[in-house]
Design an enzyme around this catalytic site. Structure first.
Site, PDB file in Angstrom:
ATOM      1  N   GLU A 166       1.906  59.620   1.788  1.00 45.61           N
ATOM      2  CA  GLU A 166       1.738  60.608   2.852  1.00 45.61           C
ATOM      3  C   GLU A 166       3.008  61.386   3.215  1.00 45.61           C
ATOM      4  OE1 GLU A 166      -0.139  58.664   6.190  1.00 45.61           O
ATOM      5  OE2 GLU A 166      -2.008  58.401   5.109  1.00 45.61           O
ATOM      6  N   GLU A 366      -6.496  54.878   0.716  1.00 46.68           N
ATOM      7  CA  GLU A 366      -6.638  54.280   2.054  1.00 46.68           C
ATOM      8  C   GLU A 366      -7.881  54.873   2.702  1.00 46.68           C
ATOM      9  OE1 GLU A 366      -3.424  54.621   4.929  1.00 46.68           O
ATOM     10  OE2 GLU A 366      -1.940  54.198   3.397  1.00 46.68           O
TER      11      GLU A 366
HETATM   12  C1  BGP Z   1      -1.786  55.907   7.386  1.00 46.36           C
HETATM   13  C2  BGP Z   1      -0.596  55.120   6.897  1.00 46.36           C
HETATM   14  C3  BGP Z   1      -0.745  53.636   7.026  1.00 46.36           C
HETATM   15  C4  BGP Z   1      -1.535  53.158   8.223  1.00 46.36           C
HETATM   16  C5  BGP Z   1      -2.753  54.018   8.515  1.00 46.36           C
HETATM   17  C6  BGP Z   1      -3.435  53.720   9.820  1.00 46.36           C
HETATM   18  O1  BGP Z   1      -1.352  57.160   7.809  1.00 46.36           O
HETATM   19  O2  BGP Z   1      -0.336  55.389   5.535  1.00 46.36           O
HETATM   20  O3  BGP Z   1       0.555  53.114   6.953  1.00 46.36           O
HETATM   21  O4  BGP Z   1      -0.726  52.875   9.259  1.00 46.36           O
HETATM   22  O5  BGP Z   1      -2.431  55.391   8.504  1.00 46.36           O
HETATM   23  O6  BGP Z   1      -2.854  54.439  10.883  1.00 46.36           O
HETATM   24  P1  BGP Z   1      -2.180  53.736  12.132  1.00 46.36           P
HETATM   25  O7  BGP Z   1      -1.442  52.561  11.627  1.00 46.36           O
HETATM   26  O8  BGP Z   1      -1.264  54.768  12.695  1.00 46.36           O
HETATM   27  O9  BGP Z   1      -3.287  53.393  13.057  1.00 46.36           O
END
Ligand code: BGP
Length: 476
Positions: A166, A366
């Site tokens: 990302e 993801e």
């Molecule tokens: C994505 C990231 C992850 C993870 C996920 C969930 O943007 O790659 O690392 O954290 O989001 O989001 P959050 O943890 O902010 O709830």
């Protein structure tokens, strides 16, 4: 209706070093370690990354549990701040190097394929302080040194490599919306960081191709795609959506896949006097080093409308001068995280890659749902997370439809396997197939973990679960 995936479709989970390992024996602080140690109050319940989900100490147990949950491939990241001893020289710390080798070995013993990412928001903080972080081309070269060490050390263990997770979130967090240290708001710096991250990725791809002679080794990058939907078909809303799509998505997809930047966006940035500094040599590196495979993180769509204030107003340049966010009435939300739930977008992503990005091989790197206070769903010692099963089923339905129409998607990686530490939100929202009881770091499969293992074993996503027994009952 049941949804059937092919037998070679990969069922995986994703996590990252900074969110899972804990800081044990790390050589350097990354920007989050530093932020936490200077301002712990910025983190939910003052919880920092020091222990995370204790993967550093508990990886054998964790990997065995992930295997039980059906995870066939695991996306992890190597931490720059753990592997590298001297950041300028790029020398390797033997303790860090040995740790990752042990993790890979255990994964292979269990039959879990490593997918390895080299940067998950975890810039060493000294590089931010000394050189301005991703503003600096010297930092780009230091990152490439680190990446090169990873390829040299582990190409016998790893065949699925990724340069970044990302990059857009780094730009957003550090230079626009203040959720990654150093929390600057500066559009011009955001533009330069976006360029430098694309450059760093291409340079790492070049280094990989020099070193990795294994024919089966591939390298890609992982982007968060937020398909853009205009509030209406009015020309002003469509214009806002066009800019937003180029800024949010094409700025990373075009260089990685086509080796060039989106022309219209470049022209706009130039006209606005904020275009990045680039050399022709750098642009040649980007043109020559395209990725083999794309990882797509998908959580939510990006709805926009024409900006309420004209971009010609006297104001500092930010990408947001060209669009306003649009809160669509009646949208379905995950209120704990503040993200819209819109599984249809996964189909749209697939079709965009098919039509505009050469149908490059890709996978969902993801996807998942973070829910607060999951203890409320505990029954007989297991979190009954039917909402998570529903969320995944809905997304998989759109993915399967896209694959039937020719999308070149070969895997689905859930975020995440084991409840882990989530940046400023710390442990507020839980995403895992596996619960982590933070009082004692005890980990156990949630209902979704059992469901996922059935799906991975059969490729069949059924609207309802086949009955299963909890672990305790099975053993009793
Ligand atoms: C994505 C990231 C992850 C993870 C996920 C969930 O943007 O790659 O690392 O954290 O989001 O989001 P959050 O943890 O902010 O709830």
């Amino acid at each position: 209706m049941n949804i059937q995936f092919d037998a070679d479709f990969v069922w995986g989970a994703a996590t990252s070093g900074p969110q899972a390992e804990g800081t044990f024996h790390k050589k350097h602080e990354n920007i989050f370690d530093y932020h936490y140690h200077t301002r712990p109050q910025d983190f939910y319940h003052n919880v920092g990354p020091d222990v995370a989900s204790n993967f550093y100490n508990d990886y054998e147990n964790d990997l065995a549990l992930l295997k039980q949950a059906g995870v066939q491939a695991l996306r992890i990241s190597i931490q720059w701040t753990r592997l590298i001893d001297d950041l300028e020289a790029g020398t390797v710390d033997p303790v860090g190097a040995d740790y990752y080798r042990r993790v890979f070995k255990t994964m292979h013993q269990l039959g879990i394929t490593p997918y390895v990412n080299l940067h998950h928001f975890d810039l060493p903080v000294t590089l931010q302080h000394q050189y301005g972080g991703w503003q600096s081309k010297h930092v780009v070269d230091l990152y490439v040194k680190f990446a090169t060490r990873c390829f040299e050390l582990y190409s016998d263990q790893v065949t699925h490599w990724f340069t970044f997770n990302e990059p857009k979130v780094i730009v957003d967090g550090q230079y626009l919306y203040q959720f990654h240290y150093p929390n600057i708001v500066d559009g011009r710096m955001a533009v330069q960081a976006a360029y430098n991250l694309n450059l760093a990725s291409a340079k790492a791809v070049a280094a990989f191709r020099q070193i990795n002679r294994q024919p089966q080794g591939t390298i890609g990058t992982i982007v968060n795609l937020t398909p853009v939907y205009p509030a209406s078909q009015a020309p002003e809303d469509l214009a806002a959506a066009r800019f937003a799509e180029q800024w949010a998505n094409d700025l990373y997809l075009e260089p990685a896949i086509h080796g060039r930047f989106p022309e219209e966006l470049v022209a706009r940035l130039k006209q606005d006097g904020v275009l990045w500094e680039a050399t022709s040599d750098e642009l040649a590196v980007i043109a020559a080093n395209r990725i083999d495979v794309l990882g797509v993180n998908y959580y939510h769509p990006f709805r926009v409308q024409a900006p309420a204030v004209s971009p010609d107003s006297l104001q500092a340049w930010l990408p947001d001068i060209y669009f306003d966010n649009y809160d669509m009435p009646g949208r379905k939300m995950n209120l704990d995280k503040g993200w819209e739930i819109y599984p249809d977008a996964l189909y749209d992503i697939a079709m965009t890659i098919k039509r505009r990005y050469d149908n490059l091989p890709w996978f969902v790197a993801e996807n998942g749902i973070g829910v607060a206070n999951e203890e409320r769903f505990l029954k007989d010692g297991m979190v009954q997370d039917d909402y998570r099963i529903q969320f995944m089923t809905d997304h998989l339905r759109f993915l399967s439809q896209a694959i039937a129409e020719g999308a070149n998607c070969h895997g689905y990686f859930v975020w995440t396997g084991i409840d882990c530490w989530s940046w400023l939100n710390a442990y507020k929202n839980r995403y895992g197939l596996i619960r982590n009881d933070l009082r004692n770091q005890t980990k156990s499969l949630k209902k979704s973990g059992h469901w996922f293992s059935q799906v991975a074993a059969t490729g069949l996503v059924a609207p309802t679960l086949r009955p299963f027994e909890s672990e305790e009952k099975n053993h009793g």
